[in-house]
Write an enzyme that holds these catalytic residues in place. Structure first.
Site, PDB file in Angstrom:
ATOM      1  CG  HIS A 122      -1.929  -0.980   1.382  1.00  0.00           C
ATOM      2  ND1 HIS A 122      -2.098  -1.742   2.516  1.00  0.00           N
ATOM      3  CD2 HIS A 122      -2.901  -1.384   0.522  1.00  0.00           C
ATOM      4  CE1 HIS A 122      -3.128  -2.562   2.356  1.00  0.00           C
ATOM      5  NE2 HIS A 122      -3.627  -2.377   1.151  1.00  0.00           N
ATOM      6  CE  LYS A 139     -10.660  -7.579   1.908  1.00  0.00           C
ATOM      7  NZ  LYS A 139      -9.602  -6.672   1.421  1.00  0.00           N
ATOM      8  NE  ARG A 145      -3.074  -7.279  -4.048  1.00  0.00           N
ATOM      9  CZ  ARG A 145      -3.858  -7.539  -3.020  1.00  0.00           C
ATOM     10  NH1 ARG A 145      -3.343  -7.968  -1.897  1.00  0.00           N
ATOM     11  NH2 ARG A 145      -5.157  -7.406  -3.121  1.00  0.00           N
TER      12      ARG A 145
HETATM   13  P1  ADP Z   1      -9.993  -3.328  -0.140  1.00  0.00           P
HETATM   14  O1  ADP Z   1     -10.677  -4.057   0.981  1.00  0.00           O
HETATM   15  O2  ADP Z   1     -10.700  -2.094  -0.592  1.00  0.00           O
HETATM   16  O3  ADP Z   1      -9.561  -4.205  -1.280  1.00  0.00           O
HETATM   17  P2  ADP Z   1      -7.211  -3.251   0.691  1.00  0.00           P
HETATM   18  O4  ADP Z   1      -6.638  -2.486   1.842  1.00  0.00           O
HETATM   19  O5  ADP Z   1      -7.139  -4.731   0.759  1.00  0.00           O
HETATM   20  O6  ADP Z   1      -8.695  -2.725   0.564  1.00  0.00           O
HETATM   21  O7  ADP Z   1      -6.535  -2.775  -0.660  1.00  0.00           O
HETATM   22  C1  ADP Z   1      -6.629  -1.444  -1.092  1.00  0.00           C
HETATM   23  C2  ADP Z   1      -6.019  -1.315  -2.476  1.00  0.00           C
HETATM   24  O8  ADP Z   1      -4.622  -1.577  -2.400  1.00  0.00           O
HETATM   25  C3  ADP Z   1      -6.582  -2.288  -3.505  1.00  0.00           C
HETATM   26  O9  ADP Z   1      -6.645  -1.644  -4.766  1.00  0.00           O
HETATM   27  C4  ADP Z   1      -5.558  -3.395  -3.548  1.00  0.00           C
HETATM   28  O10 ADP Z   1      -5.539  -4.042  -4.809  1.00  0.00           O
HETATM   29  C5  ADP Z   1      -4.269  -2.597  -3.314  1.00  0.00           C
HETATM   30  N1  ADP Z   1      -3.227  -3.421  -2.703  1.00  0.00           N
HETATM   31  C6  ADP Z   1      -3.349  -4.310  -1.693  1.00  0.00           C
HETATM   32  N2  ADP Z   1      -2.179  -4.894  -1.408  1.00  0.00           N
HETATM   33  C7  ADP Z   1      -1.281  -4.372  -2.275  1.00  0.00           C
HETATM   34  C8  ADP Z   1       0.112  -4.609  -2.533  1.00  0.00           C
HETATM   35  N3  ADP Z   1       0.794  -5.518  -1.846  1.00  0.00           N
HETATM   36  N4  ADP Z   1       0.718  -3.885  -3.499  1.00  0.00           N
HETATM   37  C9  ADP Z   1       0.016  -2.975  -4.213  1.00  0.00           C
HETATM   38  N5  ADP Z   1      -1.304  -2.721  -4.060  1.00  0.00           N
HETATM   39  C10 ADP Z   1      -1.943  -3.399  -3.107  1.00  0.00           C
END
Ligand code: ADP
Length: 164
Positions: free
Chosen positions: A18, A42, A92
């Site tokens: 992130h 979640k 990803r």
């Molecule tokens: P959500 O529940 O909205 O998917 P997340 O916190 O899981 O929220 O993810 C937020 C965003 O960050 C999403 O677009 C996800 O694809 C992206 N994301 C999650 N993990 C990674 C990572 N390791 N590298 C790049 N982007 C990521």
């Protein structure tokens, strides 16, 4: 016109993946808001307020980035309120692509002016997710390199508390 973007996510917790997307996004946009949202699908480890504070500390070095938290509002509404014309999301894998495309289409239906911008995850972070990190942590695995320092410290404390 000022380019303002909103990066919405659950961030439970914020990972290095992130953070990398945020740092790259901060270079693309004049102003970037991180929207700490609740994902109703979640189960979360941190409260919205805890997550907001963790993200704020981790992005303190980025002057054009700030954090908002929102529990009940649609993402498109938050974006409109912040005058953000762009949504930022990360991809990803092919699996993410399909999920993200659906969300993008729905957001486009709700607000046709809003453009979603995707950044492809760096290879070193493309296999990590907040859920996977939580699972590894639960069984005592080492995930330090995948978490911003302040997040790692707080998570360790939380784990110690749970073990007491
Ligand atoms: P959500 O529940 O909205 O998917 P997340 O916190 O899981 O929220 O993810 C937020 C965003 O960050 C999403 O677009 C996800 O694809 C992206 N994301 C999650 N993990 C990674 C990572 N390791 N590298 C790049 N982007 C990521």
């Amino acid at each position: 016109m000022k380019k303002i973007a909103l990066f919405p996510g659950s961030f439970d917790p914020l990972t290095m993946g992130h953070l990398d997307t945020i740092e790259r996004g901060a270079k693309l946009f004049d102003e970037l808001f991180i929207g700490v949202f609740v994902n109703t699908n979640k189960k979360s480890l941190f409260s919205a307020e805890e997550k907001k504070q963790l993200v704020e500390k981790a992005v303190a070095h980025l002057p054009n980035v700030s954090v908002v938290s929102q529990e009940t509002e649609l993402t498109v509404k938050t974006a409109a309120r912040l005058e953000a014309r762009f949504l930022l999301r990360g991809i990803r894998s092919v699996k993410d692509y399909e999920y993200e495309r659906d969300i993008m289409e729905m957001n486009h239906h709700l607000d046709s002016e809003l453009e979603t911008v995707f950044l492809i995850a760096k290879p070193e972070y493309s296999h990590i997710s907040s859920s996977l990190i939580k699972e590894v942590l639960l069984f005592g695995g080492d995930v330090q390199k995948y978490l911003p320092e302040n997040v790692y410290k707080v998570i360790l404390k939380k784990r110690e508390k749970n073990e007491e």
